[in-house]
Design a protein around this motif. Structure first.
Motif, PDB file in Angstrom:
ATOM      1  N   LYS A  52     -81.525  28.342  41.440  1.00 49.11           N
ATOM      2  CA  LYS A  52     -81.795  27.578  40.231  1.00 49.11           C
ATOM      3  C   LYS A  52     -83.268  27.174  40.155  1.00 49.11           C
ATOM      4  O   LYS A  52     -83.921  27.322  39.113  1.00 49.11           O
ATOM      5  CB  LYS A  52     -80.887  26.344  40.204  1.00 49.11           C
ATOM      6  CG  LYS A  52     -80.836  25.615  38.876  1.00 49.11           C
ATOM      7  CD  LYS A  52     -79.786  24.513  38.929  1.00 49.11           C
ATOM      8  CE  LYS A  52     -79.683  23.757  37.613  1.00 49.11           C
ATOM      9  NZ  LYS A  52     -78.655  22.684  37.679  1.00 49.11           N
ATOM     10  N   PRO A  65     -94.209  36.943  38.940  1.00 43.78           N
ATOM     11  CA  PRO A  65     -94.546  35.629  39.494  1.00 43.78           C
ATOM     12  C   PRO A  65     -95.055  35.705  40.935  1.00 43.78           C
ATOM     13  O   PRO A  65     -94.702  36.603  41.707  1.00 43.78           O
ATOM     14  CB  PRO A  65     -93.231  34.862  39.404  1.00 43.78           C
ATOM     15  CG  PRO A  65     -92.497  35.503  38.271  1.00 43.78           C
ATOM     16  CD  PRO A  65     -92.833  36.964  38.401  1.00 43.78           C
ATOM     17  N   GLU A  90     -99.276  26.388  33.294  1.00 44.06           N
ATOM     18  CA  GLU A  90     -98.235  26.909  34.172  1.00 44.06           C
ATOM     19  C   GLU A  90     -98.806  27.791  35.265  1.00 44.06           C
ATOM     20  O   GLU A  90     -98.271  27.829  36.381  1.00 44.06           O
ATOM     21  CB  GLU A  90     -97.198  27.683  33.348  1.00 44.06           C
ATOM     22  CG  GLU A  90     -96.343  26.799  32.453  1.00 44.06           C
ATOM     23  CD  GLU A  90     -95.253  27.573  31.740  1.00 44.06           C
ATOM     24  OE1 GLU A  90     -95.196  28.815  31.896  1.00 44.06           O
ATOM     25  OE2 GLU A  90     -94.448  26.942  31.019  1.00 44.06           O
ATOM     26  N   ARG A 135     -85.553  30.167  39.614  1.00 47.59           N
ATOM     27  CA  ARG A 135     -85.642  30.555  38.205  1.00 47.59           C
ATOM     28  C   ARG A 135     -86.579  29.619  37.442  1.00 47.59           C
ATOM     29  O   ARG A 135     -87.317  30.058  36.548  1.00 47.59           O
ATOM     30  CB  ARG A 135     -84.247  30.566  37.573  1.00 47.59           C
ATOM     31  CG  ARG A 135     -83.364  31.715  38.064  1.00 47.59           C
ATOM     32  CD  ARG A 135     -82.110  31.871  37.214  1.00 47.59           C
ATOM     33  NE  ARG A 135     -81.193  30.753  37.388  1.00 47.59           N
ATOM     34  CZ  ARG A 135     -80.224  30.715  38.297  1.00 47.59           C
ATOM     35  NH1 ARG A 135     -80.054  31.735  39.139  1.00 47.59           N
ATOM     36  NH2 ARG A 135     -79.414  29.668  38.378  1.00 47.59           N
ATOM     37  N   LEU A 136     -86.560  28.354  37.807  1.00 49.04           N
ATOM     38  CA  LEU A 136     -87.486  27.409  37.179  1.00 49.04           C
ATOM     39  C   LEU A 136     -88.931  27.764  37.542  1.00 49.04           C
ATOM     40  O   LEU A 136     -89.833  27.663  36.699  1.00 49.04           O
ATOM     41  CB  LEU A 136     -87.154  25.990  37.644  1.00 49.04           C
ATOM     42  CG  LEU A 136     -87.836  24.848  36.899  1.00 49.04           C
ATOM     43  CD1 LEU A 136     -87.382  24.791  35.442  1.00 49.04           C
ATOM     44  CD2 LEU A 136     -87.550  23.515  37.596  1.00 49.04           C
ATOM     45  N   SER A 137     -89.156  28.200  38.769  1.00 53.36           N
ATOM     46  CA  SER A 137     -90.489  28.653  39.191  1.00 53.36           C
ATOM     47  C   SER A 137     -90.956  29.840  38.360  1.00 53.36           C
ATOM     48  O   SER A 137     -92.142  29.967  38.046  1.00 53.36           O
ATOM     49  CB  SER A 137     -90.471  29.059  40.666  1.00 53.36           C
ATOM     50  OG  SER A 137     -90.023  28.019  41.489  1.00 53.36           O
ATOM     51  N   ARG A 138     -90.033  30.691  38.032  1.00 59.30           N
ATOM     52  CA  ARG A 138     -90.327  31.867  37.206  1.00 59.30           C
ATOM     53  C   ARG A 138     -90.649  31.472  35.772  1.00 59.30           C
ATOM     54  O   ARG A 138     -91.592  32.006  35.172  1.00 59.30           O
ATOM     55  CB  ARG A 138     -89.110  32.802  37.228  1.00 59.30           C
ATOM     56  CG  ARG A 138     -89.222  34.030  36.346  1.00 59.30           C
ATOM     57  CD  ARG A 138     -87.848  34.679  36.194  1.00 59.30           C
ATOM     58  NE  ARG A 138     -86.914  33.799  35.466  1.00 59.30           N
ATOM     59  CZ  ARG A 138     -85.584  33.926  35.519  1.00 59.30           C
ATOM     60  NH1 ARG A 138     -85.029  34.866  36.265  1.00 59.30           N
ATOM     61  NH2 ARG A 138     -84.812  33.109  34.822  1.00 59.30           N
ATOM     62  N   ASP A 139     -89.897  30.516  35.242  1.00 59.69           N
ATOM     63  CA  ASP A 139     -89.979  30.206  33.815  1.00 59.69           C
ATOM     64  C   ASP A 139     -90.997  29.119  33.474  1.00 59.69           C
ATOM     65  O   ASP A 139     -91.500  29.079  32.347  1.00 59.69           O
ATOM     66  CB  ASP A 139     -88.608  29.764  33.304  1.00 59.69           C
ATOM     67  CG  ASP A 139     -87.554  30.859  33.439  1.00 59.69           C
ATOM     68  OD1 ASP A 139     -87.944  32.051  33.513  1.00 59.69           O
ATOM     69  OD2 ASP A 139     -86.360  30.520  33.485  1.00 59.69           O
ATOM     70  N   ARG A 140     -91.312  28.236  34.444  1.00 55.32           N
ATOM     71  CA  ARG A 140     -92.143  27.071  34.115  1.00 55.32           C
ATOM     72  C   ARG A 140     -93.359  26.926  35.031  1.00 55.32           C
ATOM     73  O   ARG A 140     -94.051  25.905  34.975  1.00 55.32           O
ATOM     74  CB  ARG A 140     -91.307  25.789  34.204  1.00 55.32           C
ATOM     75  CG  ARG A 140     -90.092  25.703  33.298  1.00 55.32           C
ATOM     76  CD  ARG A 140     -90.459  25.484  31.847  1.00 55.32           C
ATOM     77  NE  ARG A 140     -91.304  24.326  31.620  1.00 55.32           N
ATOM     78  CZ  ARG A 140     -90.867  23.068  31.495  1.00 55.32           C
ATOM     79  NH1 ARG A 140     -89.572  22.808  31.560  1.00 55.32           N
ATOM     80  NH2 ARG A 140     -91.706  22.072  31.267  1.00 55.32           N
ATOM     81  N   ASP A 185     -96.813  19.532  31.164  1.00 55.64           N
ATOM     82  CA  ASP A 185     -97.140  20.219  29.912  1.00 55.64           C
ATOM     83  C   ASP A 185     -97.899  19.277  28.975  1.00 55.64           C
ATOM     84  O   ASP A 185     -98.920  19.670  28.377  1.00 55.64           O
ATOM     85  CB  ASP A 185     -95.869  20.707  29.219  1.00 55.64           C
ATOM     86  CG  ASP A 185     -95.211  21.873  29.929  1.00 55.64           C
ATOM     87  OD1 ASP A 185     -95.880  22.517  30.773  1.00 55.64           O
ATOM     88  OD2 ASP A 185     -94.028  22.136  29.645  1.00 55.64           O
ATOM     89  N   THR A 231     -84.966  37.299  42.263  1.00 62.61           N
ATOM     90  CA  THR A 231     -84.762  36.252  41.258  1.00 62.61           C
ATOM     91  C   THR A 231     -85.990  36.083  40.377  1.00 62.61           C
ATOM     92  O   THR A 231     -85.878  35.947  39.151  1.00 62.61           O
ATOM     93  CB  THR A 231     -84.419  34.920  41.938  1.00 62.61           C
ATOM     94  OG1 THR A 231     -83.217  35.075  42.701  1.00 62.61           O
ATOM     95  CG2 THR A 231     -84.227  33.819  40.907  1.00 62.61           C
ATOM     96  N   LEU A 232     -87.159  36.086  40.982  1.00 64.54           N
ATOM     97  CA  LEU A 232     -88.402  35.863  40.246  1.00 64.54           C
ATOM     98  C   LEU A 232     -88.779  37.044  39.368  1.00 64.54           C
ATOM     99  O   LEU A 232     -89.368  36.877  38.300  1.00 64.54           O
ATOM    100  CB  LEU A 232     -89.549  35.583  41.218  1.00 64.54           C
ATOM    101  CG  LEU A 232     -89.530  34.271  41.991  1.00 64.54           C
ATOM    102  CD1 LEU A 232     -90.636  34.274  43.040  1.00 64.54           C
ATOM    103  CD2 LEU A 232     -89.693  33.092  41.052  1.00 64.54           C
TER     104      LEU A 232
END
Length: 299
Positions: free
Chosen positions: A156, A189, A145, A159-164, A139, A184-185
């Motif tokens: 876990k 995404p 992103e 979810r990071l792949s989805r959010d970041r 960042d 999950t995604l």
């Protein structure tokens, strides 16, 4: 093969769903550092683009330096690292390399990142926290992103792949894992699992080739733990892998059987499938004839 690939927008803002298409090639051979092989590698990349593959995924701890020659040798195909280990290069250095390629080839380079494996990294410690910190560094280096993806297996990191990040590039997984990853995604995404393909119809020969390719991965706990999480047993991941495991993580057989297995990942929620051709040749080979056969299967 027409796979729905769109040309990257000149400003690089097109999403991976738009530019990577439905199918790509995952290869260690395409990341070769041998100058004597550079012409052959570049020619192979150009042919894969002509065959209609939407993305080239460079295996075995690849970096932007490995992607640069392929981007120069092609005009539209997306080139991604699959993966760049977060232990291999500082985030600031990765950001600078990304910026160079993004300027030269807008929208065509994607930074695929992963935490690698404890047996392969001397200073392996707190991989998830280190990955989060690495994304913070990206960042700061202005790596967007939507141009980075994570080699996520567990919930876990998904979810990071989805959010970041733009999404996930799970390696050595099944359609069932793909369905769980999509849940999950969420819908938006990018999800691009890797799938190994053996173009061999004889079951014994196909599974023998598959086991030879799988052996190195069964020594890595990130993968074996994921298999157990998916419902496989300790016996499935022992002695080179059971037939059940081989048949789950490889597409092998005649054209219709291979196509059906690839389609199973798409049906489970994959936007894109990164196909790794496994044959009796060296792992870092350039199996052009096999890639051509695979393109015909996908047509």
């Amino acid at each position: 093969m027409s796979d729905g690939t769109a040309s990257p927008k000149e400003d690089g803002t097109a999403s991976l769903k738009e530019t990577a298409g439905r199918y790509g090639i995952w290869s260690v051979g395409l990341r070769s550092e041998d100058p004597a092989r550079r012409d052959a590698v570049n020619a192979a990349a150009a042919e894969l683009e002509r065959l209609g593959y939407g993305a080239l995924w460079l295996g075995s701890n690849s970096t932007a330096d490995h992607a640069a020659p392929l981007l120069d040798a092609t005009s539209t195909v997306v080139v991604g690292t699959s993966i760049q280990s977060i232990w291999q290069q500082e985030a600031a250095e990765a950001g600078a390399a990304y910026a160079h390629l993004a300027e030269a080839h807008p929208g065509r380079f994607v930074l695929g990142l992963g935490v690698s494996h404890a047996p392969r990294v001397e200073r392996y410690n707190r991989p998830y926290s280190t990955l989060v910190a690495y994304l913070d560094g990206l960042d700061e280096a202005d790596v967007p992103e939507n141009r980075r993806v994570l080699a996520a297996l567990g919930p876990k990191t998904l979810r990071l792949s989805r959010d970041r990040a733009a999404g996930a590039i799970p390696y050595l997984v099944t359609p069932e894992h793909t369905a769980e990853a999509r849940e999950t995604l969420g819908a938006d995404p990018f999800l691009a699992p890797e799938l190994k393909v053996v173009l061999e119809t004889d079951p014994d020969r196909a599974r023998t080739q598959a086991r030879a390719a799988l052996a190195m991965y069964l020594k890595l706990p990130n993968y074996t733990k994921n298999f157990l999480r998916l419902g496989f047993t300790e016996s499935d991941v022992a002695d080179g892998g059971s037939d059940k495991l081989i048949d789950a993580v490889f597409a092998w057989g005649d054209e219709s059987r291979v196509r059906a297995r690839i389609d199973a990942f798409r049906t489970a929620g994959a936007d894109h499938v990164a196909l790794q051709l496994v044959d009796e040749g060296p792992r870092d080979g350039l199996p052009l004839e096999g890639w051509r056969r695979l393109a015909a299967i996908l047509a």
